[in-house]
Design a protein around this motif. Structure first.
Motif, PDB file in Angstrom:
ATOM      1  N   LEU A  43      -0.124  -6.173  -7.074  1.00 58.21           N
ATOM      2  CA  LEU A  43      -0.752  -4.920  -7.491  1.00 58.21           C
ATOM      3  C   LEU A  43      -0.988  -4.003  -6.296  1.00 58.21           C
ATOM      4  O   LEU A  43      -0.799  -2.787  -6.376  1.00 58.21           O
ATOM      5  N   GLU A  44      -1.383  -4.599  -5.169  1.00 57.40           N
ATOM      6  CA  GLU A  44      -1.587  -3.802  -3.956  1.00 57.40           C
ATOM      7  C   GLU A  44      -0.271  -3.208  -3.463  1.00 57.40           C
ATOM      8  O   GLU A  44      -0.229  -2.063  -3.008  1.00 57.40           O
ATOM      9  N   GLN A  45       0.810  -3.977  -3.567  1.00 59.39           N
ATOM     10  CA  GLN A  45       2.131  -3.470  -3.170  1.00 59.39           C
ATOM     11  C   GLN A  45       2.561  -2.316  -4.070  1.00 59.39           C
ATOM     12  O   GLN A  45       3.151  -1.337  -3.590  1.00 59.39           O
ATOM     13  N   LEU A  46       2.259  -2.413  -5.366  1.00 60.79           N
ATOM     14  CA  LEU A  46       2.591  -1.330  -6.284  1.00 60.79           C
ATOM     15  C   LEU A  46       1.842  -0.056  -5.910  1.00 60.79           C
ATOM     16  O   LEU A  46       2.418   1.039  -5.895  1.00 60.79           O
ATOM     17  N   GLU A  47       0.563  -0.211  -5.602  1.00 60.67           N
ATOM     18  CA  GLU A  47      -0.245   0.944  -5.226  1.00 60.67           C
ATOM     19  C   GLU A  47       0.298   1.597  -3.957  1.00 60.67           C
ATOM     20  O   GLU A  47       0.425   2.820  -3.862  1.00 60.67           O
ATOM     21  N   SER A  48       0.643   0.774  -2.999  1.00 63.04           N
ATOM     22  CA  SER A  48       1.193   1.277  -1.743  1.00 63.04           C
ATOM     23  C   SER A  48       2.524   1.985  -1.968  1.00 63.04           C
ATOM     24  O   SER A  48       2.783   3.042  -1.398  1.00 63.04           O
ATOM     25  N   ALA A  49       3.375   1.416  -2.826  1.00 66.83           N
ATOM     26  CA  ALA A  49       4.678   2.019  -3.113  1.00 66.83           C
ATOM     27  C   ALA A  49       4.514   3.351  -3.830  1.00 66.83           C
ATOM     28  O   ALA A  49       5.261   4.297  -3.567  1.00 66.83           O
ATOM     29  N   GLU A  50       3.517   3.449  -4.704  1.00 64.12           N
ATOM     30  CA  GLU A  50       3.293   4.719  -5.393  1.00 64.12           C
ATOM     31  C   GLU A  50       2.785   5.784  -4.411  1.00 64.12           C
ATOM     32  O   GLU A  50       3.220   6.928  -4.438  1.00 64.12           O
ATOM     33  N   ARG A  51       1.877   5.377  -3.524  1.00 64.70           N
ATOM     34  CA  ARG A  51       1.351   6.324  -2.533  1.00 64.70           C
ATOM     35  C   ARG A  51       2.446   6.842  -1.607  1.00 64.70           C
ATOM     36  O   ARG A  51       2.427   7.995  -1.211  1.00 64.70           O
ATOM     37  N   SER A  52       3.395   5.968  -1.262  1.00 65.19           N
ATOM     38  CA  SER A  52       4.468   6.379  -0.352  1.00 65.19           C
ATOM     39  C   SER A  52       5.580   7.138  -1.070  1.00 65.19           C
ATOM     40  O   SER A  52       6.497   7.647  -0.431  1.00 65.19           O
ATOM     41  N   GLU A  59       6.447   3.986 -13.580  1.00 67.39           N
ATOM     42  CA  GLU A  59       6.989   2.686 -13.157  1.00 67.39           C
ATOM     43  C   GLU A  59       5.860   1.758 -12.711  1.00 67.39           C
ATOM     44  O   GLU A  59       5.890   0.560 -12.998  1.00 67.39           O
ATOM     45  N   ARG A  60       4.884   2.315 -12.005  1.00 70.61           N
ATOM     46  CA  ARG A  60       3.749   1.506 -11.550  1.00 70.61           C
ATOM     47  C   ARG A  60       2.970   0.966 -12.736  1.00 70.61           C
ATOM     48  O   ARG A  60       2.623  -0.214 -12.776  1.00 70.61           O
ATOM     49  N   GLU A  61       2.703   1.812 -13.733  1.00 72.08           N
ATOM     50  CA  GLU A  61       1.947   1.363 -14.911  1.00 72.08           C
ATOM     51  C   GLU A  61       2.687   0.255 -15.650  1.00 72.08           C
ATOM     52  O   GLU A  61       2.077  -0.723 -16.084  1.00 72.08           O
ATOM     53  N   ARG A  62       3.997   0.402 -15.776  1.00 70.64           N
ATOM     54  CA  ARG A  62       4.788  -0.625 -16.465  1.00 70.64           C
ATOM     55  C   ARG A  62       4.719  -1.954 -15.712  1.00 70.64           C
ATOM     56  O   ARG A  62       4.535  -3.019 -16.300  1.00 70.64           O
ATOM     57  N   ALA A  63       4.858  -1.891 -14.388  1.00 67.42           N
ATOM     58  CA  ALA A  63       4.793  -3.110 -13.577  1.00 67.42           C
ATOM     59  C   ALA A  63       3.401  -3.719 -13.616  1.00 67.42           C
ATOM     60  O   ALA A  63       3.255  -4.946 -13.678  1.00 67.42           O
TER      61      ALA A  63
END
Length: 89
Positions: A43-52, A59-63
């Motif tokens: 979840l932290e990686q998803l947040e970081s990927a969305e911020r970048s 895509e983040r919500e689906r994951a």
């Protein structure tokens, strides 16, 4: 008689070893898949990927739904008891 049984089943020893390895791999995969710590890291990686900008909000919500769905699902080999606690099934 035990010696005879051991000799008779000796050709099956590699198969029993292979099954033991397969069970160990499956157990470790299930442990990692349903581990809350690993899910938190994902979840932290998803947040970081969305911020970048590497990941869209959709895509983040689906994951996230997929990850959280794994956490709330009953892992294989576990049975839900009537009072809501997990037990061996």
């Amino acid at each position: 008689m035990d010696l005879f049984a051991a000799l008779a089943t000796l050709p099956l020893a590699p198969l029993r070893g292979l099954l033991a390895v397969a069970k160990a791999i499956q157990s470790e995969a299930d442990r990692q898949l349903y581990d809350p710590g690993a899910a938190r890291g994902q979840l932290e990686q998803l947040e970081s990927a969305e911020r970048s900008g590497d990941l869209s909000a959709e895509e983040r919500e689906r994951a996230e739904r997929e990850i959280v769905g794994r956490l709330v699902a009953t892992p294989p080999g576990k049975a839900q008891t009537k009072n809501g606690e997990e037990g061996q099934g």
